[in-house]
Design a protein around this motif. Structure first.
Motif, PDB file in Angstrom:
ATOM      1  N   GLY A  43      -3.720  41.220  76.085  1.00 50.41           N
ATOM      2  CA  GLY A  43      -3.507  42.158  74.857  1.00 50.41           C
ATOM      3  C   GLY A  43      -2.242  42.452  74.278  1.00 50.41           C
ATOM      4  N   SER A  76      -6.565  51.464  80.815  1.00 56.67           N
ATOM      5  CA  SER A  76      -6.093  50.010  80.999  1.00 56.67           C
ATOM      6  C   SER A  76      -6.249  49.536  79.882  1.00 56.67           C
ATOM      7  CB  SER A  76      -6.273  49.302  82.379  1.00 56.67           C
ATOM      8  OG  SER A  76      -7.795  49.491  81.907  1.00 56.67           O
ATOM      9  N   GLY A  77      -7.353  49.742  79.009  1.00 52.31           N
ATOM     10  CA  GLY A  77      -7.611  49.118  77.802  1.00 52.31           C
ATOM     11  C   GLY A  77      -9.025  48.413  78.109  1.00 52.31           C
ATOM     12  N   LYS A  78      -9.957  48.784  78.772  1.00 43.30           N
ATOM     13  CA  LYS A  78     -11.189  48.246  78.907  1.00 43.30           C
ATOM     14  C   LYS A  78     -11.960  48.278  77.790  1.00 43.30           C
ATOM     15  CE  LYS A  78     -12.594  50.634  82.087  1.00 43.30           C
ATOM     16  NZ  LYS A  78     -11.154  51.336  82.202  1.00 43.30           N
ATOM     17  N   THR A  79     -12.123  49.480  77.126  1.00 43.29           N
ATOM     18  CA  THR A  79     -13.109  49.442  76.063  1.00 43.29           C
ATOM     19  C   THR A  79     -12.636  48.689  74.829  1.00 43.29           C
ATOM     20  OG1 THR A  79     -13.682  51.505  76.756  1.00 43.29           O
ATOM     21  CG2 THR A  79     -14.393  51.126  74.375  1.00 43.29           C
ATOM     22  N   ASP A  81       2.523  43.879  74.365  1.00 42.95           N
ATOM     23  CA  ASP A  81       3.252  44.162  73.153  1.00 42.95           C
ATOM     24  C   ASP A  81       4.519  45.160  73.646  1.00 42.95           C
ATOM     25  OD1 ASP A  81       0.754  45.296  73.272  1.00 42.95           O
ATOM     26  OD2 ASP A  81       1.525  46.461  71.562  1.00 42.95           O
ATOM     27  N   LEU A 125      -8.788  50.283  85.716  1.00 43.66           N
ATOM     28  CA  LEU A 125      -8.368  51.637  85.524  1.00 43.66           C
ATOM     29  C   LEU A 125      -8.562  52.245  84.463  1.00 43.66           C
ATOM     30  CD1 LEU A 125      -5.130  51.764  88.130  1.00 43.66           C
ATOM     31  CD2 LEU A 125      -7.735  52.343  88.587  1.00 43.66           C
ATOM     32  N   GLY A 180      -1.455  44.176  71.216  1.00 42.73           N
ATOM     33  CA  GLY A 180      -1.869  45.489  70.172  1.00 42.73           C
ATOM     34  C   GLY A 180      -2.955  46.041  70.371  1.00 42.73           C
ATOM     35  N   GLU A 181      -3.103  46.967  69.529  1.00 41.95           N
ATOM     36  CA  GLU A 181      -4.195  48.103  69.534  1.00 41.95           C
ATOM     37  C   GLU A 181      -5.513  47.354  68.787  1.00 41.95           C
ATOM     38  OE1 GLU A 181      -4.073  52.136  69.739  1.00 41.95           O
ATOM     39  OE2 GLU A 181      -1.828  52.110  69.201  1.00 41.95           O
TER      40      GLU A 181
HETATM   41  N1  LIG Z   1      -0.139  48.530  72.255  1.00 38.55           N
HETATM   42  C1  LIG Z   1      -1.322  48.145  72.887  1.00 38.55           C
HETATM   43  N2  LIG Z   1      -2.329  49.181  73.200  1.00 38.55           N
HETATM   44  C2  LIG Z   1      -3.557  48.913  73.751  1.00 38.55           C
HETATM   45  C3  LIG Z   1      -3.856  47.427  74.175  1.00 38.55           C
HETATM   46  N3  LIG Z   1      -4.971  47.549  74.499  1.00 38.55           N
HETATM   47  C4  LIG Z   1      -5.238  48.776  74.756  1.00 38.55           C
HETATM   48  N4  LIG Z   1      -4.662  49.594  74.060  1.00 38.55           N
HETATM   49  C5  LIG Z   1      -4.354  50.979  74.099  1.00 38.55           C
HETATM   50  O1  LIG Z   1      -4.531  51.609  75.467  1.00 38.55           O
HETATM   51  C6  LIG Z   1      -5.500  52.958  75.055  1.00 38.55           C
HETATM   52  C7  LIG Z   1      -6.292  53.010  76.197  1.00 38.55           C
HETATM   53  O2  LIG Z   1      -7.268  52.071  75.724  1.00 38.55           O
HETATM   54  P1  LIG Z   1      -8.909  52.077  76.206  1.00 38.55           P
HETATM   55  O3  LIG Z   1      -9.662  50.785  75.631  1.00 38.55           O
HETATM   56  O4  LIG Z   1      -9.527  53.259  75.752  1.00 38.55           O
HETATM   57  O5  LIG Z   1      -8.697  51.974  77.724  1.00 38.55           O
HETATM   58  P2  LIG Z   1     -10.066  52.157  78.760  1.00 38.55           P
HETATM   59  O6  LIG Z   1      -9.899  53.650  79.214  1.00 38.55           O
HETATM   60  O7  LIG Z   1      -9.748  51.086  79.876  1.00 38.55           O
HETATM   61  O8  LIG Z   1     -11.373  51.862  78.093  1.00 38.55           O
HETATM   62  C8  LIG Z   1      -5.958  53.049  73.765  1.00 38.55           C
HETATM   63  O9  LIG Z   1      -5.009  53.912  72.807  1.00 38.55           O
HETATM   64  C9  LIG Z   1      -5.826  51.599  73.229  1.00 38.55           C
HETATM   65  O10 LIG Z   1      -5.618  51.394  71.966  1.00 38.55           O
HETATM   66  C10 LIG Z   1      -2.869  46.579  73.681  1.00 38.55           C
HETATM   67  O11 LIG Z   1      -2.862  45.429  74.088  1.00 38.55           O
HETATM   68  N5  LIG Z   1      -1.671  46.852  73.285  1.00 38.55           N
END
Ligand SMILES: Nc1nc2c(ncn2[C@@H]2O[C@H](COP(=O)(O)OP(=O)(O)O)[C@@H](O)[C@H]2O)c(=O)[nH]1
Ligand SMILES: [Mg+2]
Length: 460
Positions: free
Chosen positions: A270, A110-113, A247, A107, A272-273
């Motif tokens: 994951g 979720s943190g894909k990128t 985290d 979704l 952290g950012e």
């Molecule tokens: N704290 C934390 N933030 C994360 C993690 N993975 C992703 N994020 C944050 O979640 C937000 C969305 O991530 P993004 O990669 O853009 O999600 P996408 O829409 O699925 O591609 C960003 O602000 C990331 O920095 C993680 O493992 N820990």
């Protein structure tokens, strides 16, 4: 990570292990608490039911109740069942051919990128260079985000105009042509599961025949993450789940339910950012963490990665032989900072997990610790036991801290040494739950008492 559930479990187990004899009633009570703790942690209710049933059945066995340490036996059963619940999982990413295609779905948000870049970084450390594919064309910002991350890693980011399945197919073709080992596809997500998104990811999968398809899930969304994992798995046949934002996940519901509900294990987490905040998932280590027993193995590995391997071996040996001095400690402080936040490191030490709530070690505190050690003489650093009242006063004055700060640090240092001595002597083997639950061998959190705001002075 998992503070809430760790705290609950620690309480239950402390009561259990304090009893020389366990009755059926004791176990029923404990299991009631375990059940509640799991439900509060947002674990899927069906998973909770079968988990508690299994543990209860095993705990009520003759062998357990009649053993010399029934409480610890029960804890071991809980630990093993947690491991069972989350595993098994093959570590690493297979590399059956060049290029190996790894597809990420999930979704939006979720943190894909971020995870795509983390995986590329992970592979890079293993000597595998990958190509990142920007298949999220919905949002121009997403492409830009991936390009920036790719640049940081010095890796090619494949980005074209057009339909995502076409882009991905072209990317794989190019990787084949130039001989790039791995292709990581960052797909587009939606806020909710919808047909259009599913159609798109399925078409991408059909066109690129990924060797691995991972679902990226946000741990903080709890059971919603599990529900979406199930929906994706029904359509895509996942190879595993990458659970992000662990985290910030105090509860752990998603981590504990994903495998049981979808049949697919967590492969990575994951934490952290930043780009290096990706960890391989080990069910046994996670179980220990959830039980509040820390994770010595992870800690040692993390240290190994950051610190030069030889140094790490020496440090480990010293720790285990309890020859570790303040001088070593000072040397390690710098390297510890490189390893991540102190809180993160401390959470891996046995007995610290559940106490992190009360722990507040800021960089300020670290500076204070450094100042105190700097104010010690070389002999004091090597043999802290000689520090008496007089010396303590001098050190406090020299470092601009209170005498209680110095005593606090000394006390923590001794406890750490004692604990390490216990580990080293085998009384508290890394896998020995019994040893780790021994309250005497547990480490209290390091906490500075002084409320003074004054900046510590450093003695030269
Ligand atoms: N704290 C934390 N933030 C994360 C993690 N993975 C992703 N994020 C944050 O979640 C937000 C969305 O991530 P993004 O990669 O853009 O999600 P996408 O829409 O699925 O591609 C960003 O602000 C990331 O920095 C993680 O493992 N820990
Ligand atoms: Mg994205």
């Amino acid at each position: 990570m998992f503070e809430t559930i760790s705290e609950k479990f620690s309480g239950v187990f402390k009561r259990l292990s304090g009893k020389a004899i366990l009755s059926e009633k004791n176990i029923a009570e404990a299991m009631g608490e375990v059940r509640l703790a799991l439900l509060e942690a947002d674990v899927n209710f069906k998973v909770v039911k079968s988990f508690v049933d299994t543990v209860t059945k095993k705990s009520l066995g003759e062998k357990v109740l009649r053993s010399i340490s029934p409480g610890q036996q029960v804890i071991k059963i809980v630990h093993d069942e947690l491991v069972e619940l989350m595993g098994p999982v093959e570590p690493g990413i297979p590399h059956p051919e060049t290029p190996t295609v790894i597809m990420l779905a999930g979704l939006q948000g979720s943190g894909k990128t971020t995870t795509a870049a983390k995986l590329a970084n992970y592979l890079l450390r293993k000597g595998r260079r990958s190509m990142l594919v920007a298949a999220d064309v919905q949002r121009p910002a997403a492409i830009e985000q991936l390009k920036i991350l790719g640049e940081q890693l010095g890796l090619e980011v494949f980005s074209r105009e057009g339909r995502p399945p076409d882009i991905c197919a072209k990317a794989v073709e190019r990787a084949k042509l130039v001989g790039i080992g791995d292709v990581i596809i960052d797909t587009a997500g939606r806020l909710h599961i919808d047909d259009e998104m599913m159609k798109e990811v399925k078409e991408i999968a059909r066109r690129t025949s990924p060797h691995q398809i991972y679902l990226v899930c946000d741990a903080m969304t709890g059971q919603d993450a599990v529900t979406s994992a199930k929906a994706f798995n029904d359509e895509l046949s996942l190879d595993g789940v990458i659970l992000t934002k662990l985290d910030g996940d105090a509860r752990g519901g998603a981590a504990l339910s994903v495998k049981a509900v979808t049949g697919k294990p967590i492969k990575f987490t994951g934490v952290g950012e930043k780009i290096d905040k990706l960890e391989e998932f080990y069910p046994d280590r996670m179980a220990s963490r959830i039980l509040g027993m820390g994770d010595v193995v992870s800690l040692v590995e993390k240290a190994k990665e950051t610190i030069d391997a030889e140094d790490a071996a020496k440090m480990q040996e010293k720790l285990l032989k309890a020859e570790f001095t303040f001088e070593d400690f000072l040397k390690q402080l710098g390297q510890m900072k490189k390893m991540g936040s102190l809180k993160e490191i401390l959470s891996m030490i046995p007995g610290m997990g559940s106490q992190l709530g009360s722990l507040n070690v800021s960089d300020d505190e670290l500076t204070k610790v450094e100042a105190i050690i700097h104010s010690m003489t070389a002999t004091e650093r090597r043999r802290p036991d000689i520090i008496d009242g007089q010396r303590r006063l001098r050190i406090a004055r020299g470092s601009g801290t209170a005498p209680e700060d110095v005593s606090g640090l000394l006390k923590q240092f001794r406890q750490m040494r004692d604990m390490m001595r216990a580990v080293g002597s085998g009384r508290m083997g890394m896998g020995s739950l019994a040893g780790m639950m021994n309250p005497g061998a547990r480490m209290k959190p390091f906490k500075m008492r002084s409320k003074r705001k004054k900046k510590p002075r450093r003695k030269r």
